[in-house]
Motif scaffolding. Structure first.
Motif, PDB file in Angstrom:
ATOM      1  N   ILE A  68      -6.633 -37.279   7.957  1.00 46.40           N
ATOM      2  CA  ILE A  68      -6.925 -36.401   6.814  1.00 46.40           C
ATOM      3  C   ILE A  68      -8.347 -36.630   6.309  1.00 46.40           C
ATOM      4  O   ILE A  68      -9.064 -35.683   5.965  1.00 46.40           O
ATOM      5  CB  ILE A  68      -5.901 -36.629   5.681  1.00 46.40           C
ATOM      6  N   GLU A  69      -8.777 -37.891   6.252  1.00 47.19           N
ATOM      7  CA  GLU A  69     -10.139 -38.184   5.799  1.00 47.19           C
ATOM      8  C   GLU A  69     -11.172 -37.609   6.763  1.00 47.19           C
ATOM      9  O   GLU A  69     -12.208 -37.076   6.339  1.00 47.19           O
ATOM     10  CB  GLU A  69     -10.326 -39.700   5.671  1.00 47.19           C
ATOM     11  N   VAL A 119     -12.908 -25.936  12.118  1.00 49.47           N
ATOM     12  CA  VAL A 119     -13.165 -26.590  10.838  1.00 49.47           C
ATOM     13  C   VAL A 119     -14.471 -26.016  10.294  1.00 49.47           C
ATOM     14  O   VAL A 119     -15.270 -25.444  11.044  1.00 49.47           O
ATOM     15  CB  VAL A 119     -13.261 -28.125  10.984  1.00 49.47           C
ATOM     16  N   LEU A 130     -10.798 -34.975   8.728  1.00 45.22           N
ATOM     17  CA  LEU A 130     -10.818 -33.521   8.543  1.00 45.22           C
ATOM     18  C   LEU A 130     -11.513 -33.141   7.241  1.00 45.22           C
ATOM     19  O   LEU A 130     -12.178 -32.100   7.157  1.00 45.22           O
ATOM     20  CB  LEU A 130      -9.391 -32.966   8.569  1.00 45.22           C
ATOM     21  N   SER A 131     -11.384 -33.982   6.230  1.00 49.55           N
ATOM     22  CA  SER A 131     -12.065 -33.732   4.959  1.00 49.55           C
ATOM     23  C   SER A 131     -13.579 -33.851   5.122  1.00 49.55           C
ATOM     24  O   SER A 131     -14.339 -33.095   4.514  1.00 49.55           O
ATOM     25  CB  SER A 131     -11.571 -34.709   3.885  1.00 49.55           C
ATOM     26  N   LYS A 150     -14.985 -30.766   6.179  1.00 55.24           N
ATOM     27  CA  LYS A 150     -14.765 -29.704   5.173  1.00 55.24           C
ATOM     28  C   LYS A 150     -13.455 -28.933   5.362  1.00 55.24           C
ATOM     29  O   LYS A 150     -13.329 -27.786   4.937  1.00 55.24           O
ATOM     30  CB  LYS A 150     -15.940 -28.721   5.157  1.00 55.24           C
ATOM     31  N   ASP A 151     -12.490 -29.559   6.023  1.00 54.14           N
ATOM     32  CA  ASP A 151     -11.136 -29.018   6.185  1.00 54.14           C
ATOM     33  C   ASP A 151     -11.104 -27.886   7.221  1.00 54.14           C
ATOM     34  O   ASP A 151     -12.125 -27.390   7.675  1.00 54.14           O
ATOM     35  CB  ASP A 151     -10.568 -28.527   4.857  1.00 54.14           C
ATOM     36  N   LEU A 152      -9.885 -27.491   7.575  1.00 52.65           N
ATOM     37  CA  LEU A 152      -9.687 -26.435   8.560  1.00 52.65           C
ATOM     38  C   LEU A 152     -10.043 -25.067   7.977  1.00 52.65           C
ATOM     39  O   LEU A 152      -9.889 -24.840   6.774  1.00 52.65           O
ATOM     40  CB  LEU A 152      -8.227 -26.399   9.038  1.00 52.65           C
ATOM     41  N   ARG A 194      -2.685 -25.519  12.473  1.00 50.12           N
ATOM     42  CA  ARG A 194      -2.371 -26.759  11.765  1.00 50.12           C
ATOM     43  C   ARG A 194      -1.237 -27.565  12.395  1.00 50.12           C
ATOM     44  O   ARG A 194      -1.091 -28.747  12.103  1.00 50.12           O
ATOM     45  CB  ARG A 194      -2.040 -26.436  10.307  1.00 50.12           C
ATOM     46  N   TYR A 223       0.196 -27.651   4.381  1.00 51.42           N
ATOM     47  CA  TYR A 223       0.359 -29.015   4.887  1.00 51.42           C
ATOM     48  C   TYR A 223       1.598 -29.680   4.256  1.00 51.42           C
ATOM     49  O   TYR A 223       2.064 -29.288   3.195  1.00 51.42           O
ATOM     50  CB  TYR A 223      -0.853 -29.880   4.532  1.00 51.42           C
TER      51      TYR A 223
END
Length: 264
Positions: free
Chosen positions: A170-171, A154, A173-174, A177-179, A185, A30
């Motif tokens: 970003i929050e 994800v 996706l967090s 638990k992220d990609l 990406r 990223y």
């Protein structure tokens, strides 16, 4: 003969390597150009816009609570079973539903258009209108059904409630638990409804520039979709046929071996 036998044994490993070859750094990391990004102040003034189907909690208060009471929806009794199978009653504040045309029905003031306005604009409008009846009214408002959905590659896809009225991509996706390693990406899809019309927008997480884009902050009901990369697509396509491919290749090697042996 030993050479051919060695090739035959190596075929499965060669196929696996070809199907699942490693991705390079540019596809994974990223914010790759963040060091070259021009400094820019964060948008602390960002506010989402009210949309149809939003549920709003609006509370009007004043020094004299009795004067403010007519401007608030009455609480309603909601019955629910408890652990002992008995029914209990609980007072719950009613909410304002923004209709398909963007209006709410407000006590005393009547029908008000709130869709397309920010929270600050709605509060200012209500304060101005209520000030005709009440001196220095205090109005509090929040969206109680603010949520975003994250789908695709994800670790934990789902729909997530947002307690505040600001959430970044970003929050979100967090929260999911992220990609996964198979998530693409550089082509994140954001589906957003604006004035009743769905818009489709792409964001490249590998470039830090998206921090200054209109889609760094998400709006309520946004859908974020992470597309699978070529490795995942190829793996899904080849996977069910890998056994057949290996068998065919093995037969061919065997036939070649027999032909060579016979010709000697």
């Amino acid at each position: 003969m030993n050479f051919i036998f060695s090739i035959k044994k190596a075929i499965p490993f060669i196929l696996v390597f070809l199907c699942f070859s490693c991705a390079n750094r540019k596809e994974i990391v990223y914010y790759q150009n963040i060091d070259n990004l021009q400094p820019k102040a964060a948008s602390s003034s960002y506010e989402i816009k009210i949309q149809p189907d939003d549920l709003l909690s609006i509370i009007v208060s004043a020094e004299d609570a009795e004067i403010a009471a007519p401007f608030n929806l009455k609480s309603v009794a909601v019955q629910s079973p408890n652990r002992l199978d008995a029914v209990t009653s609980q007072q719950t504040m009613q909410l304002y539903l923004v209709d398909a045309n963007g209006f709410i029905e407000f006590p005393i003031l009547g029908r008000l258009k709130v869709s397309g306005l920010s929270r600050t604009e709605v509060l200012q409008m209500l304060q101005d209108k209520i000030a005709v009846y009440i001196k220095k009214p205090i109005v509090n408002m929040r969206i109680v059904n603010f949520k975003v959905s994250v789908q695709g590659e994800v670790l934990a896809p789902g729909t997530f409630a947002v307690d505040s009225e600001r959430i970044t991509l970003i929050e979100a996706l967090s929260k999911a638990k992220d990609l996964t390693i198979y998530g693409k990406r550089d082509n994140i899809l954001i589906i957003r409804e604006i004035n009743g019309v769905a818009s489709y927008n792409r964001v490249d997480l590998t470039k830090a520039d998206f921090i200054h884009s209109p889609f760094y902050y998400l709006a309520q009901n946004d859908v974020v979709y992470v597309e699978p990369n070529k490795t995942k697509i190829n793996g899904a396509k080849v996977g069910p046929n890998t056994g057949v491919l290996i068998s065919i290749t093995s037969i061919l090697i065997t036939l070649i071996t027999l032909i060579i042996s016979t010709s000697k």
